[in-house]
Design a protein around this motif. Structure first.
Motif, PDB file in Angstrom:
ATOM      1  N   ALA A 165       0.835  -1.202   0.000  1.00 19.73           N
ATOM      2  CA  ALA A 165       0.000   0.000   0.000  1.00 19.73           C
ATOM      3  C   ALA A 165       0.870   1.253   0.000  1.00 19.73           C
ATOM      4  O   ALA A 165       0.568   2.231  -0.687  1.00 19.73           O
ATOM      5  CB  ALA A 165      -0.928  -0.001   1.214  1.00 19.73           C
ATOM      6  N   GLY A 166       1.970   1.221   0.758  1.00 15.70           N
ATOM      7  CA  GLY A 166       2.878   2.364   0.784  1.00 15.70           C
ATOM      8  C   GLY A 166       3.544   2.580  -0.561  1.00 15.70           C
ATOM      9  O   GLY A 166       3.663   3.711  -1.037  1.00 15.70           O
ATOM     10  N   ALA A 167       3.967   1.488  -1.195  1.00 13.70           N
ATOM     11  CA  ALA A 167       4.587   1.598  -2.514  1.00 13.70           C
ATOM     12  C   ALA A 167       3.580   2.107  -3.538  1.00 13.70           C
ATOM     13  O   ALA A 167       3.931   2.889  -4.424  1.00 13.70           O
ATOM     14  CB  ALA A 167       5.153   0.251  -2.945  1.00 13.70           C
ATOM     15  N   ALA A 168       2.328   1.676  -3.410  1.00 11.96           N
ATOM     16  CA  ALA A 168       1.292   2.124  -4.349  1.00 11.96           C
ATOM     17  C   ALA A 168       0.980   3.610  -4.163  1.00 11.96           C
ATOM     18  O   ALA A 168       0.526   4.263  -5.107  1.00 11.96           O
ATOM     19  CB  ALA A 168       0.027   1.291  -4.173  1.00 11.96           C
ATOM     20  N   GLN A 169       1.212   4.151  -2.958  1.00 12.89           N
ATOM     21  CA  GLN A 169       1.007   5.582  -2.732  1.00 12.89           C
ATOM     22  C   GLN A 169       2.106   6.411  -3.385  1.00 12.89           C
ATOM     23  O   GLN A 169       1.872   7.527  -3.840  1.00 12.89           O
ATOM     24  CB  GLN A 169       0.973   5.890  -1.228  1.00 12.89           C
ATOM     25  N   LEU A 170       3.312   5.845  -3.422  1.00 12.65           N
ATOM     26  CA  LEU A 170       4.451   6.566  -3.983  1.00 12.65           C
ATOM     27  C   LEU A 170       4.628   6.333  -5.478  1.00 12.65           C
ATOM     28  O   LEU A 170       5.117   7.199  -6.190  1.00 12.65           O
ATOM     29  CB  LEU A 170       5.739   6.148  -3.261  1.00 12.65           C
ATOM     30  N   LEU A 171       4.264   5.151  -5.939  1.00 14.25           N
ATOM     31  CA  LEU A 171       4.481   4.756  -7.325  1.00 14.25           C
ATOM     32  C   LEU A 171       3.159   4.362  -7.969  1.00 14.25           C
ATOM     33  O   LEU A 171       2.232   3.954  -7.272  1.00 14.25           O
ATOM     34  CB  LEU A 171       5.446   3.558  -7.378  1.00 14.25           C
ATOM     35  N   PRO A 172       3.076   4.420  -9.284  1.00 10.20           N
ATOM     36  CA  PRO A 172       1.861   3.937  -9.956  1.00 10.20           C
ATOM     37  C   PRO A 172       1.665   2.432  -9.710  1.00 10.20           C
ATOM     38  O   PRO A 172       2.643   1.678  -9.652  1.00 10.20           O
ATOM     39  CB  PRO A 172       2.132   4.207 -11.443  1.00 10.20           C
ATOM     40  N   VAL A 173       0.419   2.018  -9.557  1.00  8.63           N
ATOM     41  CA  VAL A 173       0.106   0.620  -9.257  1.00  8.63           C
ATOM     42  C   VAL A 173       0.668  -0.300 -10.344  1.00  8.63           C
ATOM     43  O   VAL A 173       1.187  -1.384 -10.053  1.00  8.63           O
ATOM     44  CB  VAL A 173      -1.417   0.421  -9.097  1.00  8.63           C
ATOM     45  N   LYS A 174       0.587   0.119 -11.577  1.00  9.41           N
ATOM     46  CA  LYS A 174       1.101  -0.691 -12.680  1.00  9.41           C
ATOM     47  C   LYS A 174       2.607  -0.938 -12.514  1.00  9.41           C
ATOM     48  O   LYS A 174       3.100  -2.026 -12.791  1.00  9.41           O
ATOM     49  CB  LYS A 174       0.815   0.005 -14.009  1.00  9.41           C
ATOM     50  N   PHE A 175       3.318   0.064 -12.056  1.00  7.23           N
ATOM     51  CA  PHE A 175       4.757  -0.073 -11.831  1.00  7.23           C
ATOM     52  C   PHE A 175       5.046  -1.037 -10.684  1.00  7.23           C
ATOM     53  O   PHE A 175       5.969  -1.858 -10.763  1.00  7.23           O
ATOM     54  CB  PHE A 175       5.377   1.306 -11.561  1.00  7.23           C
ATOM     55  N   VAL A 176       4.261  -0.956  -9.598  1.00 12.73           N
ATOM     56  CA  VAL A 176       4.426  -1.867  -8.460  1.00 12.73           C
ATOM     57  C   VAL A 176       4.185  -3.301  -8.903  1.00 12.73           C
ATOM     58  O   VAL A 176       4.939  -4.223  -8.559  1.00 12.73           O
ATOM     59  CB  VAL A 176       3.491  -1.471  -7.298  1.00 12.73           C
ATOM     60  N   LYS A 177       3.143  -3.517  -9.725  1.00  9.76           N
ATOM     61  CA  LYS A 177       2.853  -4.858 -10.241  1.00  9.76           C
ATOM     62  C   LYS A 177       3.979  -5.337 -11.145  1.00  9.76           C
ATOM     63  O   LYS A 177       4.346  -6.515 -11.118  1.00  9.76           O
ATOM     64  CB  LYS A 177       1.530  -4.865 -10.999  1.00  9.76           C
ATOM     65  N   ALA A 178       4.543  -4.448 -11.936  1.00 12.94           N
ATOM     66  CA  ALA A 178       5.650  -4.824 -12.809  1.00 12.94           C
ATOM     67  C   ALA A 178       6.876  -5.228 -11.993  1.00 12.94           C
ATOM     68  O   ALA A 178       7.562  -6.206 -12.322  1.00 12.94           O
ATOM     69  CB  ALA A 178       5.990  -3.673 -13.756  1.00 12.94           C
ATOM     70  N   ILE A 179       7.162  -4.486 -10.932  1.00 13.72           N
ATOM     71  CA  ILE A 179       8.287  -4.828 -10.062  1.00 13.72           C
ATOM     72  C   ILE A 179       8.072  -6.216  -9.451  1.00 13.72           C
ATOM     73  O   ILE A 179       8.997  -7.036  -9.412  1.00 13.72           O
ATOM     74  CB  ILE A 179       8.479  -3.767  -8.959  1.00 13.72           C
ATOM     75  N   ALA A 180       6.846  -6.491  -8.975  1.00  9.78           N
ATOM     76  CA  ALA A 180       6.546  -7.802  -8.402  1.00  9.78           C
ATOM     77  C   ALA A 180       6.697  -8.902  -9.456  1.00  9.78           C
ATOM     78  O   ALA A 180       7.258  -9.972  -9.174  1.00  9.78           O
ATOM     79  CB  ALA A 180       5.131  -7.809  -7.825  1.00  9.78           C
ATOM     80  N   ALA A 181       6.213  -8.649 -10.667  1.00 10.09           N
ATOM     81  CA  ALA A 181       6.320  -9.647 -11.733  1.00 10.09           C
ATOM     82  C   ALA A 181       7.771  -9.932 -12.083  1.00 10.09           C
ATOM     83  O   ALA A 181       8.172 -11.093 -12.255  1.00 10.09           O
ATOM     84  CB  ALA A 181       5.560  -9.170 -12.973  1.00 10.09           C
ATOM     85  N   VAL A 182       8.586  -8.895 -12.176  1.00 10.98           N
ATOM     86  CA  VAL A 182      10.005  -9.083 -12.476  1.00 10.98           C
ATOM     87  C   VAL A 182      10.688  -9.841 -11.339  1.00 10.98           C
ATOM     88  O   VAL A 182      11.514 -10.737 -11.572  1.00 10.98           O
ATOM     89  CB  VAL A 182      10.695  -7.719 -12.742  1.00 10.98           C
ATOM     90  N   GLY A 183      10.330  -9.506 -10.109  1.00 16.14           N
ATOM     91  CA  GLY A 183      10.904 -10.222  -8.964  1.00 16.14           C
ATOM     92  C   GLY A 183      10.581 -11.706  -8.996  1.00 16.14           C
ATOM     93  O   GLY A 183      11.462 -12.549  -8.778  1.00 16.14           O
TER      94      GLY A 183
END
Length: 100
Positions: free
Chosen positions: A59-77
């Motif tokens: 939730a904190g990351a989604a406040q700072l970054l776009p949700v699509k970017f957070v999902k992309a980071i998780a997918a790459v991880g």
């Protein structure tokens, strides 16, 4: 409450935790103790706490970054972990052969 999201989250976490190291640790701890209830409550509270930390971080990351970017980071991880497991995951036999 979003019941569909609740169901998807439950199924995803339930399936990902089956056979996990934490479940194996719970099996080992409960097999050698006189209070399996204490092991259950200990492992359940640990899972709840780690899930809370994950939700807060997401939730904190989604406040700072776009949700699509957070999902992309998780997918790459996840992809990096999968590639690592596929390419380098079974070193246990090699380690045993070199030490023997």
């Amino acid at each position: 409450m979003d019941w569909k999201l609740l169901g998807i989250t439950f199924v995803t976490v339930f399936l990902s935790e089956l056979g996990d190291k934490s479940q194996l640790a719970a099996i080992a701890l409960s097999g050698g103790c006189k209070s399996p209830r204490a092991v259950f409550f200990g492992t359940a509270s640990a899972l709840i706490l780690t899930s809370l930390l994950g939700v807060l971080a997401g939730a904190g990351a989604a406040q700072l970054l776009p949700v699509k970017f957070v999902k992309a980071i998780a997918a790459v991880g996840f992809a990096v972990l999968a590639i690592r497991l596929l390419c380098f995951g079974d070193n246990s036999q090699e380690t045993e052969e070199t030490t023997s």
